[in-house]
Scaffold this motif. Structure first.
Motif, mmCIF file in Angstrom:
data_model
loop_
_atom_site.group_PDB
_atom_site.id
_atom_site.type_symbol
_atom_site.label_atom_id
_atom_site.label_comp_id
_atom_site.label_asym_id
_atom_site.label_seq_id
_atom_site.Cartn_x
_atom_site.Cartn_y
_atom_site.Cartn_z
ATOM 1 N N PHE A 33 14.951 3.853 -16.334
ATOM 2 C CA PHE A 33 14.004 4.898 -16.684
ATOM 3 C C PHE A 33 12.916 5.373 -15.237
ATOM 4 C CE2 PHE A 33 15.048 2.776 -20.498
ATOM 5 C CZ PHE A 33 15.351 3.855 -21.362
ATOM 6 N N GLY A 34 13.783 5.453 -14.164
ATOM 7 C CA GLY A 34 12.987 5.778 -13.093
ATOM 8 C C GLY A 34 12.552 4.816 -12.010
ATOM 9 N N GLY A 35 12.512 3.621 -12.371
ATOM 10 C CA GLY A 35 12.122 2.561 -11.581
ATOM 11 C C GLY A 35 13.178 2.697 -10.387
ATOM 12 N N GLY A 36 12.608 2.834 -9.224
ATOM 13 C CA GLY A 36 13.597 2.544 -8.225
ATOM 14 C C GLY A 36 12.937 1.512 -7.021
ATOM 15 N N GLY A 37 14.010 1.123 -6.261
ATOM 16 C CA GLY A 37 13.606 0.255 -5.078
ATOM 17 C C GLY A 37 12.837 -1.003 -5.666
ATOM 18 N N ALA A 38 11.804 -1.749 -5.069
ATOM 19 C CA ALA A 38 11.286 -2.759 -5.685
ATOM 20 C C ALA A 38 10.731 -2.616 -6.974
ATOM 21 C CB ALA A 38 9.790 -3.118 -4.670
ATOM 22 N N GLY A 39 10.687 -1.314 -7.589
ATOM 23 C CA GLY A 39 10.198 -1.066 -8.874
ATOM 24 C C GLY A 39 11.512 -1.165 -10.040
ATOM 25 N N GLU A 50 15.225 -15.725 8.512
ATOM 26 C CA GLU A 50 14.343 -16.087 7.379
ATOM 27 C C GLU A 50 14.447 -15.130 6.382
ATOM 28 O OE1 GLU A 50 10.331 -16.596 8.697
ATOM 29 O OE2 GLU A 50 10.628 -17.623 10.397
ATOM 30 N N PHE A 51 14.089 -15.355 4.911
ATOM 31 C CA PHE A 51 14.349 -14.497 4.143
ATOM 32 C C PHE A 51 13.131 -14.252 3.098
ATOM 33 C CE2 PHE A 51 17.975 -17.171 4.864
ATOM 34 C CZ PHE A 51 18.880 -16.506 5.429
ATOM 35 N N GLY A 52 13.096 -12.810 2.662
ATOM 36 C CA GLY A 52 11.973 -12.494 1.749
ATOM 37 C C GLY A 52 12.397 -11.587 0.828
ATOM 38 N N LEU A 53 11.518 -11.368 -0.481
ATOM 39 C CA LEU A 53 11.646 -10.859 -1.470
ATOM 40 C C LEU A 53 10.783 -9.840 -1.766
ATOM 41 C CD1 LEU A 53 13.353 -11.105 -4.339
ATOM 42 C CD2 LEU A 53 11.176 -12.318 -5.173
ATOM 43 N N ARG A 54 11.115 -8.737 -1.835
ATOM 44 C CA ARG A 54 10.280 -7.511 -2.326
ATOM 45 C C ARG A 54 10.557 -6.832 -3.796
ATOM 46 N NH1 ARG A 54 6.941 -4.623 -4.047
ATOM 47 N NH2 ARG A 54 6.465 -2.375 -3.528
ATOM 48 N N ILE A 55 9.115 -7.266 -4.803
ATOM 49 C CA ILE A 55 9.662 -7.089 -6.068
ATOM 50 C C ILE A 55 8.010 -6.732 -6.958
ATOM 51 C CG2 ILE A 55 9.184 -9.635 -6.657
ATOM 52 C CD1 ILE A 55 11.553 -9.186 -8.639
ATOM 53 N N THR A 56 8.446 -6.252 -7.825
ATOM 54 C CA THR A 56 7.253 -5.960 -8.774
ATOM 55 C C THR A 56 6.855 -7.120 -9.578
ATOM 56 O OG1 THR A 56 7.676 -3.457 -9.091
ATOM 57 C CG2 THR A 56 6.366 -4.438 -10.659
ATOM 58 N N THR A 57 5.795 -7.570 -9.833
ATOM 59 C CA THR A 57 5.411 -8.735 -10.625
ATOM 60 C C THR A 57 4.129 -8.117 -11.602
ATOM 61 O OG1 THR A 57 3.612 -9.332 -8.837
ATOM 62 C CG2 THR A 57 5.623 -10.472 -8.874
ATOM 63 N N ILE A 96 0.926 -1.242 0.035
ATOM 64 C CA ILE A 96 0.151 0.067 0.014
ATOM 65 C C ILE A 96 0.830 1.223 -0.101
ATOM 66 C CG2 ILE A 96 -1.527 1.493 1.303
ATOM 67 C CD1 ILE A 96 -2.821 -1.318 2.200
ATOM 68 N N PRO A 97 0.997 1.952 -1.008
ATOM 69 C CA PRO A 97 1.876 3.273 -1.197
ATOM 70 C C PRO A 97 1.863 4.272 0.047
ATOM 71 C CG PRO A 97 -0.085 3.390 -2.552
ATOM 72 C CD PRO A 97 -0.121 2.089 -2.142
ATOM 73 N N ASN A 98 0.654 4.456 0.509
ATOM 74 C CA ASN A 98 0.693 5.542 1.769
ATOM 75 C C ASN A 98 1.383 6.895 1.172
ATOM 76 O OD1 ASN A 98 0.123 6.209 4.258
ATOM 77 N ND2 ASN A 98 2.090 5.838 5.023
ATOM 78 N N THR A 99 0.984 7.396 0.197
ATOM 79 C CA THR A 99 1.481 8.808 -0.320
ATOM 80 C C THR A 99 0.129 9.870 -0.353
ATOM 81 O OG1 THR A 99 1.204 8.247 -2.645
ATOM 82 C CG2 THR A 99 3.294 7.835 -1.628
ATOM 83 N N VAL A 100 0.584 10.877 -0.269
ATOM 84 C CA VAL A 100 -0.509 12.140 -0.252
ATOM 85 C C VAL A 100 -0.783 12.445 -1.825
ATOM 86 C CG1 VAL A 100 -0.989 14.361 0.276
ATOM 87 C CG2 VAL A 100 0.489 13.223 1.795
ATOM 88 N N GLU A 101 0.146 12.394 -2.435
ATOM 89 C CA GLU A 101 -0.014 12.725 -3.902
ATOM 90 C C GLU A 101 -0.348 11.491 -4.747
ATOM 91 O OE1 GLU A 101 -0.464 15.783 -5.399
ATOM 92 O OE2 GLU A 101 -0.016 16.973 -3.198
ATOM 93 N N PRO A 102 -1.351 11.623 -5.685
ATOM 94 C CA PRO A 102 -1.440 10.371 -6.477
ATOM 95 C C PRO A 102 -0.434 10.177 -7.539
ATOM 96 C CG PRO A 102 -2.865 12.203 -7.273
ATOM 97 C CD PRO A 102 -2.238 12.585 -5.967
ATOM 98 N N GLY A 103 -0.405 9.157 -8.396
ATOM 99 C CA GLY A 103 0.579 8.884 -9.361
ATOM 100 C C GLY A 103 1.781 8.176 -9.049
ATOM 101 N N HIS A 104 1.799 7.362 -7.725
ATOM 102 C CA HIS A 104 2.689 6.505 -7.331
ATOM 103 C C HIS A 104 2.928 5.312 -8.374
ATOM 104 C CE1 HIS A 104 4.802 3.685 -4.717
ATOM 105 N NE2 HIS A 104 5.621 4.953 -4.203
ATOM 106 N N ARG A 105 4.243 5.389 -8.997
ATOM 107 C CA ARG A 105 4.540 4.275 -9.679
ATOM 108 C C ARG A 105 3.621 4.042 -10.889
ATOM 109 N NH1 ARG A 105 7.524 0.536 -5.296
ATOM 110 N NH2 ARG A 105 9.393 1.540 -5.486
#
Length: 358
Positions: A298-304, A228-235, A9-18
């Motif tokens: 082209f701007g993808g950062g973190g899990a993006g 333990e281990f986890g993966l944070r990624i865009t699918t 859940i992005p939890n940002t004030v401004e729309p347009g997240h990713r």
């Protein structure tokens, strides 16, 4: 070990997240509640809630969502320095009790606008040394009485917490997730975290890091349950492989149009984990079976920064390869968030209720 699937859940004030073009209601409690309840209905255990100065307070949002849901587990991202350890331990234990043990915690030590909320900026070694003390105090307050701790960064004297976190079976407190790829971060994770989160690196890189963290855990004399281990990624999942790649390439083309200078030229690399991801695009646009590296240019950062792209079967097979390495926690996302909660939940997660193909 059972797998945990969480959304974001992005939890940002401004729309347009990713690239999510949703405007109506964005940033409201009703909007976030709708995402959380949709996640409940479509197979997700809960969701990571983003944090950062200039966003709604993550813990307040998580508390509100827990009150409006039944099984949804908020993975609350929090920062040492923004919180004092005893204050956080008390707030978290309270929410954990009120929600019947649904709280998850993600400790974030990366850089933020610390001066804006009255913190001080230390170097990397200082930040992670402080994080380690934070984790030690919080865990002790959740599990012990009359806690005294005098560290270089934090301290408590004769402190007993009430209420304690919700206890059931072997669970004594919320699970502590942690990220970071630097040497300093890995030493904290190996000694003090419950789950180490990775971003979307190729299998070989993840395998190398898992082996290193296991060795570190032994050398540092870890006293907790095994890490333990986890993966944070865009699918990016579509009905067919061809459709998925067509849509993925179209998304990246749109990102390129919206960014005049490629990230490889304009983005100042700072975090070790982000640097590792951005370097992947220099190897190939596609790594392993379906790990797409072009978004990072082209701007993808973190899990993006990298995406797993394909049909439900393609992406499920890729996730199972990570599972074979020891990954048991998956935090997935794509935009538009609500639409993809449904699509990925129904088409991808359902495959994990079935035995893998031989």
């Amino acid at each position: 070990m059972n797998l945990e699937f969480l959304w974001y859940i992005p939890n940002t004030v401004e729309p347009g997240h990713r690239g999510d073009e949703t405007k109506d209601g964005w940033g409201t409690l009703d909007f976030s509640t709708d995402l959380a309840r949709t996640a409940e209905r479509h197979g997700w255990g809960g969701a990571l809630i983003g944090t950062g100065w200039g966003r709604p307070d993550t813990f307040t949002v998580a508390t509100s969502l827990a009150a409006r849901t039944t099984t949804f587990k908020p993975l609350v991202a929090i920062r040492p320095g923004y919180w004092q350890p005893a204050h956080f331990a008390s707030a978290a234990a309270t929410l954990d009790q009120l929600s019947g043990g649904r709280l998850l915690v993600n400790i974030v030590s990366g850089r933020d606008n610390v001066a804006a909320y009255g913190d001080t900026e230390g170097d990397q070694s200082q930040r992670y040394a402080r994080t380690r003390e934070f984790l030690q105090i919080v865990r002790r307050l959740w599990t012990e009485e009359n806690v005294t701790f005098h560290g270089d960064h934090f301290g408590v004297e004769g402190s007993t917490l009430a209420p304690r976190p919700y206890r059931v079976g072997d669970r004594t407190h919320p699970r502590l997730y942690f990220g970071g790829a630097s040497d300093a971060a890995e030493r904290v994770s190996a000694a003090e975290a419950d789950v180490q989160l990775f971003w979307g690196e190729p299998l070989a890189g993840v395998a190398e890091r898992i082996d290193r963290l296991k060795t570190l855990s032994q050398s540092l004399g870890r006293t907790h349950a095994p890490l333990e281990f986890g993966l944070r990624i865009t699918t990016l999942v579509r009905d067919t492989t061809e459709e998925a790649w067509r849509d993925a390439e179209a998304k990246v083309a749109k990102m390129a149009q919206n960014q005049r200078v490629p990230r490889s030229d304009s983005y100042q690399r700072q975090a070790v984990g982000q640097d590792r991801l951005l370097a992947l695009a220099e190897q190939s646009e596609v790594l392993d079976s379906c790990l797409y590296t072009a978004p990072g240019r082209f701007g993808g950062g973190g899990a993006g920064t990298t995406w797993l792209v394909g049909s439900p079967t393609d992406v499920a097979d890729a996730l199972r390869k990570y599972q074979e390495l020891g990954i048991t926690h998956f935090i997935l996302s794509d935009t538009p968030y609500k639409q993809e909660i449904v699509r990925v939940g129904d088409q991808l997660l359902s495959l994990f209720d079935e035995p893998a193909a031989a």
